[in-house]
Enzyme design. Structure first.
Site, short mmCIF file in Angstrom:
data_model
loop_
_atom_site.label_atom_id
_atom_site.label_comp_id
_atom_site.label_asym_id
_atom_site.label_seq_id
_atom_site.Cartn_x
_atom_site.Cartn_y
_atom_site.Cartn_z
N HIS A 23 14.05 -15.25 12.14
CA HIS A 23 13.57 -15.25 13.19
C HIS A 23 12.24 -15.36 13.61
CE1 HIS A 23 17.77 -13.16 14.79
NE2 HIS A 23 17.71 -14.21 14.15
N CYS A 49 0.92 -1.20 -0.10
CA CYS A 49 -0.18 0.10 0.17
C CYS A 49 0.85 1.15 0.05
CB CYS A 49 -1.00 -0.07 1.22
SG CYS A 49 -0.47 0.11 2.61
#
Length: 145
Positions: free
Chosen positions: A98, A65
């Site tokens: 992670h 966006c």
């Protein structure tokens, strides 16, 4: 890899460029819209993207966006999605390594196409490290873990 990509009207040009580039890289890309630059509501496209990644139709998602903020929030409403807003490749890689991010968000008004491609490359090429990170990722969808 099967990749779904969606945007709002502010990011339609970047979406089209990334879609074509990903296809050139050999990926299967599902463009979830929109097709025109007419004003749309980013949550509609964020929810659509989240659904396609959650049900396994796509392995990864790319949400776009103007800033990347709104669509990332809408994608993250789905409990099975982990969408990281990134602006450079290290964040994209760490989101995978992670956090086992299955979606990234980019802001078309803030990130140029070369940097967006570098982020997408890092996102797609980095594997989840597992190990100590798995326990934390599990808590994202199930806080009682």
């Amino acid at each position: 890899m099967r990749i779904a990509i969606a945007s709002d009207h502010a990011a339609i040009a970047l979406k089209a460029e990334l879609r074509e580039w990903l296809i050139e890289q050999g990926h299967e890309v599902a463009d979830l819209g929109p097709e025109t630059p007419d004003s749309v509501d980013y949550p509609d496209y964020g929810y659509r993207l989240a659904s396609v990644v959650a049900d396994g139709t796509a392995e990864r998602g790319i949400a776009l966006c103007g800033s990347g903020i709104g669509i990332s929030i809408s994608v993250n409403r789905h409990p099975e999605l982990r969408c990281a807003l990134v602006s450079e490749p290290l964040s994209a890689a760490l989101a995978r390594e992670h956090n086992d991010a299955n979606c990234i968000a980019l802001g078309a008004r803030l990130t140029g196409s070369d940097m967006a491609k570098a982020c997408v490359t890092a996102f797609l090429e980095t594997e989840f490290a597992g190990g100590r990170h798995q326990r934390r990722v599990d808590k994202l969808s199930n806080p009682s873990c």
